[in-house]
Design an enzyme around this catalytic site. Structure first.
Site, short mmCIF file in Angstrom:
data_model
loop_
_atom_site.label_atom_id
_atom_site.label_comp_id
_atom_site.label_asym_id
_atom_site.label_seq_id
_atom_site.Cartn_x
_atom_site.Cartn_y
_atom_site.Cartn_z
CD GLU A 103 -3.11 -0.76 0.07
OE1 GLU A 103 -3.15 0.36 -0.45
OE2 GLU A 103 -3.91 -1.75 -0.22
CB SER A 391 -53.55 -19.65 43.98
OG SER A 391 -54.89 -19.75 43.97
#
Length: 704
Positions: A103, A391
């Site tokens: 690069e 309950s």
């Protein structure tokens, strides 16, 4: 090649390089426009160098957040861009050299612009007759990616060169290279070198071989076209080119080149466990963290983040440590699915359900299953579904009674009665699930056998406001209607809420918040915040033990009898709403508290098999039996201040300790043993509620 820092040139050299490069940039674009346009005109804003440099120096890329199970293994990842920060010093030398060779071979010697590369690109572009190369250095690529658009024109090229030059004066070469390697895209959803190593070679960037590093260095040129999963030959050819460049730049020897060139490339993704297990658990972790990472909560903690809420979770690179237990979760999922499958033989379709299990001492959620199948439905029935508890609410009523001087031997009349409701001009008439009535009944038996009418009568004697207050003290967060039927569970709540409420019993009177997250660290493993247990006192340790003792009897003798097959001391309560639309069981041992819910999402009736005893408690039992080998046998501890005495079925106290043909019950020494002359609560036959602010009574749920 220098490993750190940047080589500084004289001002004259810098000026020459910048001027030359800018002039060449004009030639590269082959566009004739005034140079002044790069600095801004009526249609193009001027370049704010200081602002751009500030943005580059404060670079914070979106990073992947990692979620860990309790054993430290990775549970999942949260991200928008799959990126993990890799410090430059952790990367092998040949990896950095591979990128520099292909690069920007002059990276460590130029000032952000490479005149030779510009000339070379210009020459190639002229030969090709079109734009083929840009001559950009690594520094220019960083600038282009982070602060400029990708358009290939004179203006952008000029700004790119100018900013690259200035950036080199503010950051070291290594800092720039680190940004580049962690920012660039490698294809296949991989951003940055660490994600690329995991995506293509199932390893970390620090472990990449020379051959692998060369392959990855070649990908940024064209990530999609060179993707080795889709175009392995093109990727290999590009790798060979990178190796040749490394050889030319004398980064590697001929022998290293030949070995790397012959090294076979085996592509394999690192496994991603995300959402493959514990998806309901993960979804709740995500929901809670988005809230916890909000700006308001973080500010209250004195913590400043680059982003908050969902952005912090998906871009912050956080490390989330959870309570997730793989063995418990697998057992919970298996038990839930088997239990729901069993019910399909009685139903036209399969009901849904949920399991939430936690360590009652630490509040750590060991397992959370919010439905039969996450892929089919992401609705979390453990934390999001509001259903009638039936309950399951009764222990709240009996806890309030104990707090007001009642004892397990107190007598309650189990006989029909009604309550006039002025708002609707109707009577509320509670009824027992069995359709039968027992007359004078011990408070203990009313809870053990889940007797509706006795519970409702007790609630009216205590006062509905006192019942609601007790529920709030026990950590009940859902809305509670101020009506008598709330005593029988005529309200809506979540399984998470009920597990929190029930935690007060095995904990000796303090409830604890179910917690899924233990701690959150930033991307550098610095602690942001932890999540210690959150507890509060809701009743005395003596009253908590008395309720636990009665719920233990409920498992031995009452509606929760199926749980007794566990073989370890266990306590619990079933719950069933009207027409068997909701089935529940919340039960606990001294070491594990688990809640189970079963029901259709549209609240359709489940028939006779849809009770808490038949639909929910078998799931609880299957799960607890699966994890039982991980725990030692343990019974519930008796706290100081508890004494035992015997009473007969009529409530007559026979004396302290055990007596033949008697019922042995625990009593609080503060309350003392019952008075043998006590009068049963016979007097409540019909009550009139005269407070007009009280809401219309909802349908009364069943009891079991």
């Amino acid at each position: 090649m220098p490993e750190t820092g940047s080589i500084k040139k004289s001002p004259e050299t810098r000026t020459f390089c910048l001027t030359l490069a800018l002039c060449l940039a004009l030639c590269l674009t082959q566009i004739a426009v005034p140079v002044g346009s790069a600095f801004g005109n009526e249609s193009t804003p001027a370049l704010d160098i200081l602002s751009c440099l500030k943005q580059l120096k404060e670079w914070r890329p979106p990073l992947t957040t990692t979620v860990y199970a309790k054993d430290g293994s990775i549970l999942a990842y949260f991200y928008r861009e799959n990126r993990y920060y890799a410090p430059l010093e952790s990367l092998p030398k040949h990896l950095k050299q591979a990128f520099i060779a292909v690069e920007d071979s002059a990276f460590y010697t130029h000032d952000g612009i490479d005149p030779q590369a510009v000339f070379r690109a210009f020459s190639n572009n002229l030969k090709a007759g079109s734009w083929q190369q840009g001559g950009s250095t690594i520094t220019q690529q960083v600038v282009k990616r982070l602060v400029l658009s990708g358009n290939k024109n004179l203006e952008r090229k000029f700004k790119e060169a100018l900013l690259a030059y200035h950036l080199e004066q503010h950051l070291t070469k290594d800092q720039i290279l680190a940004i580049y390697l962690n920012e660039i895209y490698f294809g296949a959803g991989a951003y940055g070198i660490e994600a690329a190593a995991r995506t293509y070679f199932n390893c970390h960037a620090r472990d990449l071989t020379l051959a692998q590093a060369a392959l990855l260095a070649g990908l940024p040129k064209s990530p999609s076209r060179l993707n080795p999963y889709q175009a392995p030959e093109m990727a290999a050819a590009r790798q060979q080119y990178v190796l040749e460049r490394m050889l030319t730049e004398q980064f590697i020897s001929r022998d290293q080149f030949e070995v790397a060139a012959a090294d076979p490339l085996l592509y394999k993704r690192m496994p991603d466990p995300s959402w493959k297990e514990g998806a309901y658990f993960l979804s709740e972790v995500r929901r809670r963290l988005i809230k916890a990472l909000g700006k308001e909560k973080m500010t209250a903690r004195g913590i400043v983040l680059p982003a908050y809420g969902e952005d912090a979770l998906y871009q912050g690179g956080l490390h989330i440590y959870t309570t997730y237990d793989r063995a418990h979760q697998a057992a919970a999922v298996s038990a839930l699915r088997q239990g729901l499958d069993r019910l399909t033989q009685y139903q036209d379709s399969r009901p849904q359900g949920a399991v939430l299990s936690m360590d009652p001492h630490s509040g750590e959620v060991k397992a959370l299953a919010g439905g039969y199948d996450w892929q089919a439905s992401q609705f979390n029935r453990a934390t999001q579904a509001l259903r009638q508890p039936g309950s399951l609410f009764k222990p709240v009523v009996f806890s309030a009674a104990l707090a007001r001087g009642y004892s397990p031997a107190s007598l309650i009349m189990d006989a029909p009665f009604s309550v006039f409701q002025p708002t609707s001009q109707t009577l509320w008439v509670p009824g027992n699930f069995s359709g039968t009535y027992r007359g004078p009944t011990l408070l203990a038996r009313a809870l053990i056998h889940s007797i509706n009418v006795a519970t409702a009568r007790l609630a009216l004697e205590i006062g509905i406001d006192n019942i609601i207050e007790q529920a709030r003290q026990m950590g009940f967060e859902s809305d509670l209607p101020r009506v008598p039927a709330v005593s029988l569970g005529a309200c809506e709540t979540t399984l998470n809420d009920l597990v929190r409420v029930y935690s007060a019993f095995p904990r000796g009177g303090t409830w604890i918040e179910p917690r899924l997250v233990l701690a959150v660290y930033d991307h550098g493993h610095r602690l942001l915040f932890d999540n210690p247990p959150q507890t509060a006192r809701s009743m005395s340790s003596q009253n908590a033990y008395i309720i636990t003792h009665l719920l233990k009897k409920s498992v031995d003798q009452g509606t929760g009898w199926r749980a007794s097959a566990l073989g370890h001391p266990a306590a619990g309560k079933t719950g069933t709403s009207n027409d068997c639309r909701d089935a529940w069981f919340v039960g606990f041992t001294p070491y594990l508290l688990t809640g189970v819910f079963v029901g259709f999402d549209d609240a359709a009736p489940m028939g006779d098999q849809g009770t808490g005893a038949r639909a929910a408690s078998p799931i609880w039992l299957d799960y607890h039996q699966a994890v039982k080998p991980q725990y030692e046998y343990e019974d519930f501890l008796i706290p100081p201040g508890i004494c035992f005495g015997s009473v007969n079925a009529q409530g007559h106290f026979l004396g302290e300790g055990w007596h033949e043909n008697a019922i042995v019950l625990p009593f609080s020494k503060q309350t003392g043993f019952p008075d043998v002359t006590a009068t049963p609560l016979y007097h409540i036959r019909q009550e009139s509620l005269t407070d007009p602010s009280r809401a219309e009574l909802p349908v009364m749920p069943h009891s079991n």
